[in-house]
Design a protein around this motif. Structure first.
Motif, PDB file in Angstrom:
ATOM      1  N   LEU A  15      79.381 -65.854 -36.342  1.00 22.73           N
ATOM      2  CA  LEU A  15      79.323 -65.690 -34.887  1.00 22.73           C
ATOM      3  C   LEU A  15      79.441 -64.227 -34.477  1.00 22.73           C
ATOM      4  O   LEU A  15      78.775 -63.778 -33.542  1.00 22.73           O
ATOM      5  N   THR A  16      80.278 -63.499 -35.177  1.00 25.36           N
ATOM      6  CA  THR A  16      80.447 -62.074 -34.878  1.00 25.36           C
ATOM      7  C   THR A  16      79.151 -61.315 -35.137  1.00 25.36           C
ATOM      8  O   THR A  16      78.737 -60.473 -34.325  1.00 25.36           O
ATOM      9  N   LEU A  17      78.477 -61.610 -36.234  1.00 29.17           N
ATOM     10  CA  LEU A  17      77.207 -60.947 -36.532  1.00 29.17           C
ATOM     11  C   LEU A  17      76.140 -61.327 -35.506  1.00 29.17           C
ATOM     12  O   LEU A  17      75.332 -60.483 -35.106  1.00 29.17           O
ATOM     13  N   GLU A  18      76.156 -62.577 -35.048  1.00 27.93           N
ATOM     14  CA  GLU A  18      75.220 -63.013 -33.989  1.00 27.93           C
ATOM     15  C   GLU A  18      75.461 -62.200 -32.714  1.00 27.93           C
ATOM     16  O   GLU A  18      74.519 -61.747 -32.064  1.00 27.93           O
ATOM     17  N   ARG A  19      76.722 -62.024 -32.352  1.00 27.77           N
ATOM     18  CA  ARG A  19      77.064 -61.253 -31.149  1.00 27.77           C
ATOM     19  C   ARG A  19      76.630 -59.805 -31.301  1.00 27.77           C
ATOM     20  O   ARG A  19      76.065 -59.206 -30.379  1.00 27.77           O
ATOM     21  N   LEU A  20      76.877 -59.225 -32.469  1.00 29.66           N
ATOM     22  CA  LEU A  20      76.487 -57.841 -32.700  1.00 29.66           C
ATOM     23  C   LEU A  20      74.967 -57.675 -32.616  1.00 29.66           C
ATOM     24  O   LEU A  20      74.472 -56.692 -32.058  1.00 29.66           O
ATOM     25  N   ALA A  21      74.225 -58.646 -33.136  1.00 27.58           N
ATOM     26  CA  ALA A  21      72.758 -58.609 -33.032  1.00 27.58           C
ATOM     27  C   ALA A  21      72.341 -58.634 -31.564  1.00 27.58           C
ATOM     28  O   ALA A  21      71.432 -57.905 -31.154  1.00 27.58           O
ATOM     29  N   SER A  22      73.018 -59.449 -30.763  1.00 28.84           N
ATOM     30  CA  SER A  22      72.711 -59.504 -29.326  1.00 28.84           C
ATOM     31  C   SER A  22      72.997 -58.175 -28.645  1.00 28.84           C
ATOM     32  O   SER A  22      72.226 -57.731 -27.794  1.00 28.84           O
ATOM     33  N   GLU A  23      74.090 -57.525 -29.028  1.00 28.31           N
ATOM     34  CA  GLU A  23      74.424 -56.221 -28.444  1.00 28.31           C
ATOM     35  C   GLU A  23      73.377 -55.172 -28.807  1.00 28.31           C
ATOM     36  O   GLU A  23      73.011 -54.332 -27.971  1.00 28.31           O
ATOM     37  N   ILE A  24      72.878 -55.221 -30.034  1.00 34.74           N
ATOM     38  CA  ILE A  24      71.836 -54.279 -30.457  1.00 34.74           C
ATOM     39  C   ILE A  24      70.583 -54.496 -29.611  1.00 34.74           C
ATOM     40  O   ILE A  24      69.983 -53.537 -29.117  1.00 34.74           O
ATOM     41  N   ILE A  25      70.195 -55.750 -29.425  1.00 40.76           N
ATOM     42  CA  ILE A  25      69.000 -56.059 -28.637  1.00 40.76           C
ATOM     43  C   ILE A  25      69.188 -55.632 -27.188  1.00 40.76           C
ATOM     44  O   ILE A  25      68.253 -55.118 -26.565  1.00 40.76           O
ATOM     45  N   GLU A  26      70.388 -55.797 -26.639  1.00 40.85           N
ATOM     46  CA  GLU A  26      70.656 -55.348 -25.268  1.00 40.85           C
ATOM     47  C   GLU A  26      70.384 -53.859 -25.109  1.00 40.85           C
ATOM     48  O   GLU A  26      69.822 -53.426 -24.113  1.00 40.85           O
ATOM     49  N   ARG A  27      70.806 -53.071 -26.089  1.00 44.36           N
ATOM     50  CA  ARG A  27      70.643 -51.614 -26.002  1.00 44.36           C
ATOM     51  C   ARG A  27      69.260 -51.138 -26.413  1.00 44.36           C
ATOM     52  O   ARG A  27      68.839 -50.063 -26.025  1.00 44.36           O
ATOM     53  N   HIS A  28      68.583 -51.908 -27.243  1.00 47.28           N
ATOM     54  CA  HIS A  28      67.312 -51.447 -27.819  1.00 47.28           C
ATOM     55  C   HIS A  28      66.160 -52.396 -27.515  1.00 47.28           C
ATOM     56  O   HIS A  28      65.189 -52.425 -28.260  1.00 47.28           O
TER      57      HIS A  28
END
Length: 182
Positions: A15-28
């Motif tokens: 779940l943490t890696l899923e959230r981090l992937a979402s944060e990357i997509i938000e910024r990029h």
């Protein structure tokens, strides 16, 4: 005697890696100019997992590299044993890329200092961002992560271990605490 506490189990790590992937997509948004570089050893496995998540969501193929920082360490001449060398594999140009360095635990900041020095041997990226699964504090250098999976307050003598299925047989993050009853 040491006490061991599980900080993240397999499901929480996913779940943490899923959230981090979402944060990357938000910024990029489209992530067209980013490249992932995992720091050997466990950062490489985390980077591969993030690449898979990002590729699925963005229907793309984000470049992925591996970086060994051992020869860039500022303490390698004072170590009691030789550092274990791993491979560096960056088979894409990093010029004008937004490089996302990925590591498992951020502690003093010295690993990241070495990684920044090593990455510059491959060219000059437009930007370098840092993603850490665990930030345990105790910085010796002015380094911070742009993406943090979990922040954990630790004592200096404690240790945080990230275990990954690819290397350790299962996923978890464990805090080893010194027994304070003595």
């Amino acid at each position: 005697m040491k006490t061991q506490i599980e900080i993240l189990d397999h499901n929480q790590m996913g779940l943490t890696l899923e959230r981090l992937a979402s944060e990357i997509i938000e910024r990029h948004t489209q992530a067209q100019d980013i490249a992932l570089v995992g720091i050997q050893r466990r950062g490489v496995y985390l980077a591969a997992r993030l690449k898979s998540l990002l590729d699925q969501r963005l229907h793309g193929d984000i470049p992925l590299g591996k970086l060994d920082i051992n020869l860039y360490r500022d303490d390698w001449t004072t170590l009691r044993s030789q550092p274990e060398l791993n491979s560096t594999e960056i088979h894409f140009p990093i010029e004008d890329k937004e490089v996302l360095l990925i590591d498992d635990v951020l502690f003093t900041g010295r690993t990241i200092r070495a990684a920044l020095e090593a990455i510059l041997d491959f060219g000059r990226p437009r930007r370098v961002e840092l993603l850490e699964l665990i930030d345990r504090g105790h910085r010796e250098l002015p380094i911070h992560a742009d993406y943090i999976g979990k922040k954990v307050n630790t004592a200096l003598e404690e240790q945080v271990d990230v275990l990954v299925a690819e290397q350790d047989g299962h996923d978890s993050v464990v805090l080893h605490m010194k027994d304070r009853t003595r």
